[in-house]
Write a protein that holds these residues in place. Sequence first.
Motif, PDB file in Angstrom:
ATOM      1  N   VAL A 226       0.222 -15.328   3.905  1.00 35.47           N
ATOM      2  CA  VAL A 226       0.177 -16.647   3.905  1.00 35.47           C
ATOM      3  C   VAL A 226      -0.936 -16.804   2.764  1.00 35.47           C
ATOM      4  O   VAL A 226      -2.267 -16.183   2.996  1.00 35.47           O
ATOM      5  N   ARG A 227      -1.052 -17.728   1.904  1.00 39.07           N
ATOM      6  CA  ARG A 227      -2.162 -18.100   0.993  1.00 39.07           C
ATOM      7  C   ARG A 227      -2.621 -19.373   1.435  1.00 39.07           C
ATOM      8  O   ARG A 227      -1.892 -20.465   1.448  1.00 39.07           O
ATOM      9  N   LEU A 228      -3.906 -19.363   1.952  1.00 41.42           N
ATOM     10  CA  LEU A 228      -4.230 -20.796   2.247  1.00 41.42           C
ATOM     11  C   LEU A 228      -5.599 -20.763   1.175  1.00 41.42           C
ATOM     12  O   LEU A 228      -6.418 -20.388   1.330  1.00 41.42           O
ATOM     13  N   ARG A 229      -5.399 -22.245   0.909  1.00 43.45           N
ATOM     14  CA  ARG A 229      -6.338 -22.848  -0.192  1.00 43.45           C
ATOM     15  C   ARG A 229      -7.263 -24.084   0.578  1.00 43.45           C
ATOM     16  O   ARG A 229      -6.502 -24.952   0.881  1.00 43.45           O
ATOM     17  N   ILE A 230      -8.440 -23.602   1.044  1.00 49.42           N
ATOM     18  CA  ILE A 230      -9.310 -24.402   1.564  1.00 49.42           C
ATOM     19  C   ILE A 230     -10.217 -25.051   1.140  1.00 49.42           C
ATOM     20  O   ILE A 230     -10.986 -24.341   0.449  1.00 49.42           O
ATOM     21  N   LEU A 231     -10.458 -26.303   1.052  1.00 45.56           N
ATOM     22  CA  LEU A 231     -11.320 -27.165   0.453  1.00 45.56           C
ATOM     23  C   LEU A 231     -12.226 -27.894   1.154  1.00 45.56           C
ATOM     24  O   LEU A 231     -11.671 -28.704   2.210  1.00 45.56           O
ATOM     25  N   ASN A 232     -13.565 -27.808   1.111  1.00 47.16           N
ATOM     26  CA  ASN A 232     -14.479 -28.653   1.917  1.00 47.16           C
ATOM     27  C   ASN A 232     -14.840 -29.953   0.855  1.00 47.16           C
ATOM     28  O   ASN A 232     -15.563 -29.833   0.204  1.00 47.16           O
ATOM     29  N   LEU A 233     -14.027 -31.044   1.291  1.00 48.75           N
ATOM     30  CA  LEU A 233     -14.194 -32.280   0.528  1.00 48.75           C
ATOM     31  C   LEU A 233     -15.019 -33.110   1.206  1.00 48.75           C
ATOM     32  O   LEU A 233     -15.345 -34.451   0.865  1.00 48.75           O
ATOM     33  N   ASP A 234     -15.992 -32.730   2.267  1.00 44.40           N
ATOM     34  CA  ASP A 234     -16.610 -33.474   2.829  1.00 44.40           C
ATOM     35  C   ASP A 234     -18.283 -33.972   2.006  1.00 44.40           C
ATOM     36  O   ASP A 234     -18.463 -32.959   1.215  1.00 44.40           O
ATOM     37  N   SER A 235     -18.727 -35.042   2.440  1.00 47.01           N
ATOM     38  CA  SER A 235     -20.000 -35.448   1.632  1.00 47.01           C
ATOM     39  C   SER A 235     -21.112 -34.767   2.380  1.00 47.01           C
ATOM     40  O   SER A 235     -22.310 -34.560   1.308  1.00 47.01           O
ATOM     41  N   THR A 236     -21.168 -34.098   3.517  1.00 48.04           N
ATOM     42  CA  THR A 236     -22.289 -33.460   4.150  1.00 48.04           C
ATOM     43  C   THR A 236     -22.125 -32.364   4.802  1.00 48.04           C
ATOM     44  O   THR A 236     -23.036 -31.565   4.628  1.00 48.04           O
ATOM     45  N   ARG A 237     -21.038 -31.896   5.387  1.00 50.17           N
ATOM     46  CA  ARG A 237     -20.785 -30.866   6.581  1.00 50.17           C
ATOM     47  C   ARG A 237     -20.771 -29.605   5.820  1.00 50.17           C
ATOM     48  O   ARG A 237     -19.990 -29.442   4.921  1.00 50.17           O
ATOM     49  N   ILE A 238     -21.677 -28.344   6.328  1.00 46.65           N
ATOM     50  CA  ILE A 238     -21.462 -27.232   5.949  1.00 46.65           C
ATOM     51  C   ILE A 238     -20.616 -26.568   6.866  1.00 46.65           C
ATOM     52  O   ILE A 238     -20.675 -27.067   8.383  1.00 46.65           O
ATOM     53  N   MET A 239     -19.663 -25.804   6.737  1.00 44.46           N
ATOM     54  CA  MET A 239     -18.758 -25.219   7.547  1.00 44.46           C
ATOM     55  C   MET A 239     -18.661 -23.797   7.604  1.00 44.46           C
ATOM     56  O   MET A 239     -18.838 -23.197   6.510  1.00 44.46           O
ATOM     57  N   ASP A 240     -18.583 -23.271   8.909  1.00 40.16           N
ATOM     58  CA  ASP A 240     -18.303 -21.627   9.102  1.00 40.16           C
ATOM     59  C   ASP A 240     -16.724 -21.366   9.290  1.00 40.16           C
ATOM     60  O   ASP A 240     -16.198 -21.616  10.350  1.00 40.16           O
ATOM     61  N   ILE A 241     -16.091 -21.073   8.432  1.00 38.65           N
ATOM     62  CA  ILE A 241     -14.634 -20.848   8.623  1.00 38.65           C
ATOM     63  C   ILE A 241     -14.386 -19.515   8.993  1.00 38.65           C
ATOM     64  O   ILE A 241     -14.683 -18.447   8.210  1.00 38.65           O
ATOM     65  N   GLY A 242     -13.513 -19.474  10.069  1.00 46.49           N
ATOM     66  CA  GLY A 242     -13.077 -18.327  10.801  1.00 46.49           C
ATOM     67  C   GLY A 242     -11.535 -18.420  11.246  1.00 46.49           C
ATOM     68  O   GLY A 242     -11.061 -19.221  11.182  1.00 46.49           O
ATOM     69  N   VAL A 243     -11.086 -16.976  11.490  1.00 43.77           N
ATOM     70  CA  VAL A 243      -9.506 -16.943  11.667  1.00 43.77           C
ATOM     71  C   VAL A 243      -9.423 -16.146  13.111  1.00 43.77           C
ATOM     72  O   VAL A 243     -10.033 -15.171  13.388  1.00 43.77           O
ATOM     73  N   GLU A 244      -8.505 -16.678  13.825  1.00 46.33           N
ATOM     74  CA  GLU A 244      -8.243 -15.900  15.106  1.00 46.33           C
ATOM     75  C   GLU A 244      -6.450 -15.636  15.242  1.00 46.33           C
ATOM     76  O   GLU A 244      -5.784 -16.205  14.690  1.00 46.33           O
ATOM     77  N   GLY A 245      -6.260 -14.442  15.701  1.00 44.55           N
ATOM     78  CA  GLY A 245      -5.008 -14.058  15.670  1.00 44.55           C
ATOM     79  C   GLY A 245      -4.170 -13.419  14.559  1.00 44.55           C
ATOM     80  O   GLY A 245      -3.000 -13.106  14.720  1.00 44.55           O
TER      81      GLY A 245
END
Length: 486
Positions: A226-245
């Motif tokens: 699966v190709r996931l295209r993940i965009l952080n379009l927030d004005s402020t928040r920094i995110m730690d992207i992780g995967v389970e399973g």
Amino acid sequence: MKTGGAGLSRRAFLGAGAALGGLVLPGPSRIGLARAAAPFAPTRTVTLTAGEMELKLLGPDGPATRILAYDGVPFQTLRVPRGTRLKAEFVNGLHEGSTLHFHGIRMPNEFDGVPTLTQPLVQPGGRFTYLLPLDDPGTFFFHPHCDETGQAGKGLAGVLLVEDPRDPAFDAEHVLCLKDWRLAPDGSFLPLSEPEGASRAGTFGATRTVNGAASLDLKAPAGGHVRLRILNLDSTRIMDIGVEGGEAWLIAVDGHALKPVRLDDLPDGIWRMGPAQRIDLDIRMPAEGGAVTLGDYRASEVYRFATLRAEGRAAKPRKGPLALPGPELPRPDMKKAARFSFTLQQATDAAVKNLALPADDPLAKALIDSLCVGSTTYWGIDAESWPTGSRRNLPPPLARMETGRSCRVEIKNETRFPHPVHLHGHVFEVVKSSLDRLPRHFADTVLVQPGEAVEIAFVAAPGDWVFHCHILEHMETGMMGWFRIV
């Protein structure tokens, strides 16, 4: 891969028009075009109209919120083949001025969407046409570049996917746009910026969404990629992207391919991404079926924003990862590169230098539109801050560079807060980090941690290009400047 839950390690602006009769005068940086399209390139013509629409961000049974969107579609998505010239006519259906900036696209400077510096502010009911050569495949997005905290904060952003026929065939693909919203219980917007937030890490929203929903249930074949295209379009928040399973590989950053990196091999098994950053992941679904979950592990309470559930089986199970073709970008000559260094700092109105362009510069008398100027100064770059309050004169460039010259730029963060730093009109190579935490890769935005120095390198393209923090309140309260490349 990650297991368990919250207790585990955590994976404006510018406007023109008041001066010079609304004209942007052609300075020396506009002698050439940075990314001129091939004369016979196929052209895709689109119209993007900014306006209001209703969306139930507080759930299907909650009140509706009047957000901003292009063409009445939240996170409007365009898919265009690589090598196409995009002709995008922007129609401003808002009640205030706006522009379009195609984030991460290498383009002629005149279509960069920065009022005063590259174009007039598009007034309500007005139009502006952008011509963009789409030479680089990947995951990009577009947004306004005036009053971004207000306009992007209310949802005004779209997705641009430049597709490459050389890409491997994934068994499924999903685009995930992550954003917070500052909402009252009745669905109306709370103030999108507050001094306590703007002067620190930013003003956070409490309603978290992916594609406008609290979370998504998605389908993918067992054993499939699966190709996931993940965009952080927030004005402020920094995110730690992780995967389970499931197994996960990082295969692109800001749209640009890199040699696949297993997510579990990164520090804490996460990829940290600031506002405006994007990643592409290759997820291999468990062969025996089951679910894969994606989350932001930065907060103590994990935000699980999507679940991939196995449905059916992949026709041809393949071992991962599925690598994307390598990027075809200008490669800086590290040995011959000119060197620059910039320091990110906290600042105040009292500390701002009263700087001006030389009187003979074509932009010397240009005034930034009051809509696109923040109210207070909190931040700066090298003891200089972008104009705020009653100061509206365009400041001089932070640096002057030579077209075609390789440049090495050190970005030092002397503040207590992280800053995602974006350079317009270029794709740069992230060369090294003083904290030794980043793989070498291409990007258009890099997150610089407190006390960290990050070095980037690029081949300079002609134009007047802004350089700023993409935490929107930081940008609008001083943390922005520009490079003149001639």
